[in-house]
Motif scaffolding. Structure first.
Motif, PDB file in Angstrom:
ATOM      1  N   HIS A   1      -5.234   6.960   7.982  1.00  0.00           N
ATOM      2  CA  HIS A   1      -5.257   8.417   8.236  1.00  0.00           C
ATOM      3  C   HIS A   1      -5.617   8.721   9.690  1.00  0.00           C
ATOM      4  O   HIS A   1      -6.518   8.095  10.258  1.00  0.00           O
ATOM      5  CB  HIS A   1      -6.246   9.111   7.288  1.00  0.00           C
TER       6      HIS A   1
ATOM      7  N   HIS B   1      -7.973   5.815  -2.172  1.00  0.00           N
ATOM      8  CA  HIS B   1      -7.769   6.926  -1.238  1.00  0.00           C
ATOM      9  C   HIS B   1      -6.567   6.607  -0.350  1.00  0.00           C
ATOM     10  O   HIS B   1      -5.811   7.489   0.030  1.00  0.00           O
ATOM     11  CB  HIS B   1      -9.041   7.121  -0.422  1.00  0.00           C
TER      12      HIS B   1
ATOM     13  N   HIS C   1      -8.658   2.750   7.219  1.00  0.00           N
ATOM     14  CA  HIS C   1      -7.356   3.141   6.659  1.00  0.00           C
ATOM     15  C   HIS C   1      -6.555   3.890   7.707  1.00  0.00           C
ATOM     16  O   HIS C   1      -7.040   4.153   8.799  1.00  0.00           O
ATOM     17  CB  HIS C   1      -7.513   3.935   5.362  1.00  0.00           C
TER      18      HIS C   1
ATOM     19  N   HIS D   1      -9.008   8.943  11.510  1.00  0.00           N
ATOM     20  CA  HIS D   1      -9.732   7.681  11.721  1.00  0.00           C
ATOM     21  C   HIS D   1      -9.024   6.766  12.727  1.00  0.00           C
ATOM     22  O   HIS D   1      -9.658   6.100  13.526  1.00  0.00           O
ATOM     23  CB  HIS D   1      -9.875   6.925  10.394  1.00  0.00           C
TER      24      HIS D   1
ATOM     25  N   ASP E   1     -13.379   6.393   3.996  1.00  0.00           N
ATOM     26  CA  ASP E   1     -13.305   7.554   3.099  1.00  0.00           C
ATOM     27  C   ASP E   1     -13.425   7.146   1.635  1.00  0.00           C
ATOM     28  O   ASP E   1     -13.146   7.948   0.751  1.00  0.00           O
ATOM     29  CB  ASP E   1     -11.974   8.305   3.300  1.00  0.00           C
TER      30      ASP E   1
END
Ligand code: ZN
Ligand code: ZN
Length: 319
Positions: free
Chosen positions: A67, A163, A65, A70, A182
């Motif tokens: 974020h 998420h 993802h 990451h 996550d």
């Protein structure tokens, strides 16, 4: 079974270090390389050398993802080696480098009844690292069911939103291993982030409903080991899923109790009652958690919502 190696990469965030994964079969692949800091670059290079696959040989990057803990280093590795970045199209859109995390969510934060001074406090506590981005032409959009082949096996992409709207997990059917990002973590429940719906951006994404549906999907699968985005590997993932469900149930119950006690409240007021000590950006995280639970309670018909002057007020049905 794919040869998978966990690399613990430091982050400056409260969540602690992030797990990057090297898949040491050609084409050499890194999952979630980590945040864009000098320290993370150093650790990643050192650990890859130790594992016998230097950074220069990385041919592919998979992102669970968008974020920044990451995804932050993906552009750097792409610029060094030309490695393509595999990512879900919903999260690729958030990595143009222009998107402002809080600004995109502002209509929802205001509708939740958040006072201006609190919004200012959240904005002041924004991410100090450069905005993560994927350079034009650097991505391969990856959707549910896509097979990612290796010399010694394959990974299957699973779209598991909740998420993040474009969250992917990667499943190795031969090893019955899941790289969960996550979506599933050993000790904490991932925040069901307050986000615009990718198809109808004026609406909130049904984060928690999608998340709980994703847990059902995971429990219907045969998974021997989960490799999470933070923390140790998970051997009994059904136990973790049960723990996560219990924690969400406790939050539904707590919100219903608060509405019974205090009557009509905004999502912001409820988040302050539930999490009175949060400061800065964490206030947004608390609001996000509460809003996600309220949305499910409204969908289930247990709670009603009425808007007045652009602010949403929640109250229990049948009281
Ligand atoms: Zn995340
Ligand atoms: Zn994370």
């Amino acid at each position: 079974m794919l040869p998978l190696h966990r690399i613990v990469v430091p982050t400056p965030y409260a969540v602690g270090p992030v797990n990057a994964y090297l898949i040491a079969s050609r084409p050499y692949t890194l999952v979630d390389p980590g945040p864009d800091t000098g320290e993370a670059r150093e650790v990643l290079q050192k650990e890859l050398n130790r594992l016998g696959v230097p950074l220069a040989e990385i041919e592919r990057i998979l992102l669970t993802h968008f974020h920044s803990d990451h995804s932050g280093l993906a552009h750097w590795i792409h610029s060094l080696t030309g490695a393509k970045i595999y990512i879900h199209p919903y999260d690729l859109k958030k990595l143009s480098g222009k998107n402002d995390f809080i600004e995109e969510r502002m209509p929802f934060i205001q509708e939740a009844g958040t006072p201006a001074e609190i919004i200012a406090e959240v904005l002041k506590d924004g991410d100090k690292l450069p905005r993560p981005f994927v350079p034009p032409g650097g991505a391969i959009t990856t959707t549910d069911g896509v097979e990612i082949p290796f010399e010694r096996g394959s990974l299957k992409a699973l779209h598991l939103p909740g998420h993040a709207t474009g969250h992917l997990c990667f499943y190795d059917p031969a090893g019955k291993s899941l790289i969960s990002g996550d979506f599933l973590l050993p000790r904490i429940t991932p925040n069901p982030f307050l986000e615009p719906d990718p198809v109808h951006p004026d609406r909130r994404a049904p984060s928690l409903r999608h998340y709980l549906q994703g847990l059902d999907r995971l429990t219907s699968m045969d998974i021997r080991r989960v490799w999470p985005g933070h923390g140790e590997v998970i051997d009994d993932y059904r136990q973790v899923v049960a723990m996560v469900r219990e924690q969400h149930q406790a939050r539904f119950d707590a919100l219903v109790d608060l509405l019974r006690k205090y009557g009509r409240r905004t999502a912001f007021e409820l988040s302050r009652l539930l999490y009175p000590d949060l400061k800065g950006f964490n206030i947004f995280l608390g609001l996000s958690e509460v809003q996600a639970h309220l949305d499910v309670l409204v969908e289930e018909g247990r709670v009603k919502v009425e808007k007045k002057d652009g602010v949403a007020y929640y109250f229990l049905v049948n009281i």
